[in-house]
Write an enzyme that holds these catalytic residues in place. Structure first.
Site, PDB file in Angstrom:
ATOM      1  N   LYS A  17      31.669   6.773  99.933  1.00 45.94           N
ATOM      2  CA  LYS A  17      32.624   7.585 100.695  1.00 45.94           C
ATOM      3  C   LYS A  17      32.080   8.985 100.939  1.00 45.94           C
ATOM      4  CE  LYS A  17      36.506   7.378  98.331  1.00 45.94           C
ATOM      5  NZ  LYS A  17      36.093   6.396  97.321  1.00 45.94           N
ATOM      6  N   CYS A  36      51.476  10.507  92.478  1.00 45.96           N
ATOM      7  CA  CYS A  36      50.123  10.317  91.948  1.00 45.96           C
ATOM      8  C   CYS A  36      49.970  10.906  90.546  1.00 45.96           C
ATOM      9  CB  CYS A  36      49.170  10.977  92.946  1.00 45.96           C
ATOM     10  SG  CYS A  36      47.471  11.037  92.487  1.00 45.96           S
ATOM     11  N   MET A  37      50.468  12.114  90.331  1.00 43.99           N
ATOM     12  CA  MET A  37      50.151  12.835  89.103  1.00 43.99           C
ATOM     13  C   MET A  37      51.370  13.342  88.341  1.00 43.99           C
ATOM     14  SD  MET A  37      47.118  12.388  89.119  1.00 43.99           S
ATOM     15  CE  MET A  37      47.134  13.008  87.463  1.00 43.99           C
ATOM     16  N   MET A  71      46.350   5.711  87.774  1.00 42.51           N
ATOM     17  CA  MET A  71      47.626   5.256  88.317  1.00 42.51           C
ATOM     18  C   MET A  71      48.313   4.168  87.501  1.00 42.51           C
ATOM     19  SD  MET A  71      48.140   7.390  90.489  1.00 42.51           S
ATOM     20  CE  MET A  71      46.908   8.620  90.112  1.00 42.51           C
ATOM     21  N   GLY A  96      43.809  11.908  91.209  1.00 43.78           N
ATOM     22  CA  GLY A  96      43.452  11.107  92.364  1.00 43.78           C
ATOM     23  C   GLY A  96      42.979  11.920  93.547  1.00 43.78           C
ATOM     24  N   GLN A  97      43.524  13.097  93.752  1.00 40.93           N
ATOM     25  CA  GLN A  97      43.248  13.844  94.983  1.00 40.93           C
ATOM     26  C   GLN A  97      42.359  15.052  94.704  1.00 40.93           C
ATOM     27  OE1 GLN A  97      46.591  14.034  97.896  1.00 40.93           O
ATOM     28  NE2 GLN A  97      47.843  13.502  96.146  1.00 40.93           N
TER      29      GLN A  97
END
Lengths: 804, 212
Positions: free
Chosen positions: A89, A184-185, A369, A406-407
């Site tokens: 990615k 997500c968090m 997650m 995640g981000q």
């Protein structure tokens, strides 16, 4: 085999390394050449650092530009995070900004939202922003400030999230601001807050090179954090005694490299964690010296619900208990009981206990997650901390319970800036009058401006659209109408057209399809930015390229709307204090303002954390480094918090201090009594299978960026439904055939994959959510953790039909 | 622009501007007082109640901050109902100067099947890289290759460029054997690079439905 040449070596190495490489070294090399015929190096590139746009790892990349265009992307060898490597990615970054359907003009909806092919007309920025501001003002006037909602994400740069939070809470006087990081968090945040009184990991990535054991709890790191997995792989291969245990509900790529893969029933991680704690106590491996000094025990509410009802409320009632009461509580989780709930054997429980209990093993627990997207997500975070605290394996190199984000800026923006309905920067909260006053002073706004009551967390926000309470909804750096669970309800709500929807985005998405106004947005190298990664590392980049057409940054958009609301003073800083730099490509926001907007916002923002353990460094330092881990005190970053040896905030002589809990427990961590409770929906006769959703290596979130990258799209064109071969035989479906996955809420059609990377056990189907042609979130359940309000995307009951 | 087939006509601009005029009026009448407009020292009565409950409009007198760029508005010809007027102007006969934009997402245009190559390792043709510095693709089937601590079939074949049946596997480059900090070259693969599939991915055989 061709002889290696210097040119080829340069191609595969980083510029910085090559600069110091000796030709003598190269001449000794006998390894095979690497280059393919006809692959030519690009000459004359200018290289600059910029963090990767995707996951929470926070890799630094070197971007090569020529004539204002990005021509190459490489791993940054000077980055302590990825050390010159990138995943597939990361290389795809080159193409994320160049899709031929890039949005380049503001657009105003000219037809109905329910029109199968909605039409828009191009508008000027003035017209579009005037319309946005007018709708915000009207909603606020008619329905109150809470009816004006902003939905952002952990992909906002730090100053964008800060500006949005300041505009909403300090300007519009609405707490209706949330990031998709709630999905997500939030459970990680609530876990840290309840156990340590302070958000974010105590350890850092340096732990990877110190640990002898890695236990992954619901985290497919090999696909989701590949460059951190590279460091674990290295540790495992170099220190061969290192052990990796993959705890998961479905076999995955991470399990291939693990020494042991333990498959458990969905939700039963709660029982397993309590079972490990019980075994540690029975074996006599409790570190009582550490516990007596640094931990207390508390019991909270049980049977806390699932947030399925509108306006669901939860309030914790905690009471202090003793170690003996705690030991009795976990004693119910015998190996037999754990096996009955989870399916793992007493031997597997014993193997797990070994790595935590053995005083000679340094252990990292890692989770994402599987633990956070859980209707008992906060509890599960607490339970992992319980284990580490019981044995005192925490806040020292290699002993680290580590929540991975995640981000790219879930930590830096969503959590540290606090772009949630209930929060303010630096772990402050709106409910606390002192905190509000502190924020109002920094923001130079009248006392009493910031509303005291949180309004809507993310799920409630879209439910409030459905109830007709939210009348204005602005999405930035996110794609809510692909990513909310139980989407049908919320998409139908938006289509009723009594809520005005604004979408700032770079490409057409499921959210722009429902927008009244679409704002074309600058991204990544087209603006100056700052992200904060999983290990508390804040890192910056400078703008390198121009956005196409009329596209403007989220920051510029926010400030221009603020001006139209009469709130321009919130972003009016001194041009003499923050002058623009000659020769630097400044962002649209700075050029418009005539001063260095990002620097001004940063210097104001960091006042929130200075002196109370959230210290951030002055602006320029971040442009000169590959990032720094906060608290940054006297220019020094902090690797291990709460440990006197590394953390300047721990008083001398104390060894450890969990100072986030200074007021609550005199600096002690809290071990919580948290039970196993079943999930809200389990497979039954009508809906006999579990559905689990997630991501894949090649795609990022809803695929808006990665599906525009040819190499990534062709590597994983469409979401598939991964099922067990025996289930396939039972349902008479073959690999590549289409099925319909249906729950009580909706259905979607998807192609079957048997023997793919994710290999669920019998009775489970796995469908990733990146594909807008496979809207699996029409199927998922919008139940959430009552404490963190984070949705559980990992479990609901479905049935599968073969499509003929 | 590829996705925007026709530019707006003068007519739609006029409609747009009339909408804008409406917008400005609405904005003026419904605005809130600016909490930052004057001295930060608030009178208690001026401070809005710290609550999330709806507030009535208070009718501020400075709708736009002084920093606001004045919007240039052309004289509107008329002010049609924004919800219907634009639709009414797009009669099917007016396609040549259709002023409207239909958003075309390139990823939704056409389904691309998941038809990965079934070509066995050794039989694949090299694929052109995304860009010269990007890692090469795997031009062969990889779905049954597992990478474990004990075995790595990718490395078995590609180490040194294994030769099979007349074809030579692309060799693993020197960089993959070079310590990043010391620049020492080892006989062993850099262990951080052991998970080949983090970078080297297969591709489906069908071309993309849109030009790259």
């Amino acid at each position: 085999m061709e002889q290696v040449t210097r040119r080829n070596f340069i191609k595969f190495s980083s510029a910085a390394v090559v600069a110091t490489a000796s030709t003598g070294l190269l001449s000794n090399v006998t390894r095979g050449d690497v280059a393919e015929e006809g692959v030519e190096e690009i000459e004359g590139l200018e290289w600059n650092k910029i963090p990767c746009r995707f996951c929470g790892t926070g890799c630094s990349t070197l971007v090569g530009t020529k004539d204002g265009k990005i021509e190459s992307v490489k791993g940054d060898p000077e980055s302590p995070v990825n050390r010159g490597l990138l995943c597939v990615k990361g290389y795809g970054l080159l193409k994320i900004q160049n899709g031929s359907d890039r949005l380049t003009d503001p657009l105003i909806l000219a037809t109905s939202k329910s029109d199968p092919e909605p039409k828009y007309r191009k508008a000027s920025w003035s017209e579009a922003l005037n319309l946005v501001a007018e709708k915000m003002a009207a909603a606020k006037a008619e329905h109150g400030p809470s009816s004006v909602a902003m939905f952002g994400s952990g992909q906002w740069t730090i100053w964008e999230g800060y500006a949005a939070s300041k505009l909403w809470k300090g300007g519009i006087q609405s707490n209706s601001i949330e990031p998709n990081a709630r999905h997500c968090m939030a459970s990680a945040v609530a876990g840290f807050a309840t156990t340590f009184g302070m958000d974010e990991p105590m350890g850092c990535y340096d732990d990877f090179e110190h640990a002898n054991a890695f236990v992954l709890w619901g985290s497919n790191m090999a696909e989701m954090h590949p460059m951190l997995w590279a460091r674990i792989t290295q540790r495992r291969l170099v220190e061969t005694s290192t052990k990796i245990i993959n705890m998961t509900v479905a076999s995955n790529r991470t399990g291939e490299m693990a020494d042991q893969e333990i498959i458990f029933e969905p939700q039963s991680d709660l029982a397993i964690a309590n079972g490990i704690a019980n075994q540690i106590i029975l074996r006599g491996n409790v570190n009582h010296e550490f516990l007596n000094k640094h931990a207390v025990f508390k019991k909270g509410k049980l049977d806390i619900g699932y947030g399925l009802e509108d306006n669901f409320k939860f309030a914790e009632e905690a009471s202090a208990v003793t170690f003996e009461e705690y030991a009795e509580f976990v004693s119910e989780y015998t190996p037999e009981v754990v096996q009955e709930i989870s399916g793992i054997t007493p031997q597997e429980l014993s193997d797990l206990t070994d790595v935590y209990a053995d005083p000679n093993v340094k252990v990292m627990s890692l989770w994402t997650m599987g633990v956070n997207q859980h209707t008992r997500g906060t509890w599960m975070n607490n339970l992992i901390y319980n284990i580490h605290l019981l044995v005192g394996k925490i806040s020292t190199p290699g002993n680290s319970p580590f929540s991975l984000t995640g981000q790219p800026s879930a930590c830096g923006t969503a959590r540290e800036v606090g772009t949630f309905t209930h929060r303010l920067p630096a772990d402050l909260v709106v409910a606390n009058p002192e905190h509000r006053k502190f924020a109002e002073e920094i923001w130079n706004i009248p006392e009493g401006t910031i509303p005291a009551a949180p309004s809507y967390h993310a799920v409630e926000m879209v439910r409030a659209i459905d109830r007709g309470e939210v009348k204005f909804f602005w999405s930035q750096v996110s794609n809510p109408f692909q990513d909310f669970a139980n989407l049908n309800r919320y998409v139908d709500a938006v289509k009723r057209e009594d809520c005005f929807v604004v979408a700032s985005d770079v490409y057409p998405t499921k959210t722009t399809e429902l927008a009244d106004v679409i704002l074309p947005t600058a991204m990544w190298s087209e603006k100056e930015g700052a992200f904060g990664n999983s290990e508390r590392r804040t890192h910056f980049w400078k703008q390198l390229t121009h956005a196409p057409g009329q596209a403007k940054s989220d920051l510029w958009q926010l400030i221009e709307v603020a001006k139209r609301l009469g709130l321009g003073n919130l972003f009016d800083y001194s041009a003499s204090e923050y002058p623009l730099n000659e020769g630097q490509l400044h962002s649209d926001a700075s050029v418009e303002a005539g001063f260095y907007m990002e620097k001004a916002l940063w210097e104001e923002y960091r006042k929130f954390g200075l002196g109370h353990a959230h210290d951030l460094a002055p602006f320029e330092l971040y442009h000169q480094t590959r990032g720094l881990r906060w608290p940054v005190v006297d220019g020094e970053e902090t690797k291990w918090r709460y440990n006197e040896e590394y953390d300047p905030y721990v008083p001398e002589g104390e060894g450890f201090r969990f100072y986030g809990n200074d007021a609550k427990t005199d600096g002690k961590a809290i071990i919580w009594l948290r039970a196993y409770e079943p999930p809200p929906e389990v497979p039954d006769i009508e809906y006999p299978m579990w559905l689990m959703t997630g991501r894949v290596l090649e795609h990022w979130h809803s695929g808006t960026m990665t599906k525009r990258v040819p190499s990534l799209w062709k590597a994983y064109p469409h979401a598939t439904a991964n099922i067990h071969p025996r289930d396939a035989i039972k349902m008479d479906v073959e690999h590549g055939e289409k099925i319909r996955v249906t729950s009580r809420r909706g259905s979607c059609e998807v192609t079957v994959d048997i023997g793919g990377r994710v290999k669920p056990p019998q009775g489970m189907v796995y469908v990733p959510w990146f594909d807008e042609d496979v809207m699996i979130n029409n199927v998922t359940l919008d139940a959430y953790c009552p404490i963190s309000k984070q949705t559980d995307y990992k479990k609901c009951a479905v049935k599968i039909e073969k499509l003929s | 622009m590829k996705n925007f087939s026709v530019t707006p006509t003068a007519k739609t601009l006029a409609i747009g501007f009339s909408l804008l005029a409406l917008v400005m009026v609405a904005c003026t009448s419904a605005d809130e007082p600016d909490p930052t407009a004057t001295s930060p020292a608030p009178a208690a009565t001026q401070a809005p109640a710290p609550t999330a409950t709806p507030e009535p409009p208070t009718g501020g007198d400075t709708p736009l901050a002084p920093t606001e760029t004045p919007v240039v508005v052309e004289e509107p010809t008329k002010a049609p109902d924004p919800t219907v007027a634009p639709v009414a102007t797009t009669a099917p006969t007016a396609i040549p100067d259709d002023p409207f934009v239909i958003l075309k997402s390139i990823i939704a245009e056409e389904a691309l099947p998941n038809n990965y190559t079934e070509v066995a390792p050794g039989d694949g043709e090299l694929l052109e890289r995304l860009f010269p510095d990007a890692p090469p693709y795997a031009p062969h089937k990889v779905s049954d290759i597992r990478i474990t601590t004990k075995s790595n079939k990718c490395v078995t074949c590609h180490e040194g460029g294994f030769s099979a049946g007349g074809s030579v596997a692309t060799g693993i480059p020197l960089s993959h054997y070079t310590d990043q900090y010391t620049l020492d070259v080892s006989n062993d693969l850099d262990p951080r690079r052991y998970m080949c599939t983090s970078c080297h991915v297969p591709q489906v055989t069908d071309p993309l439905p849109w030009a790259e």
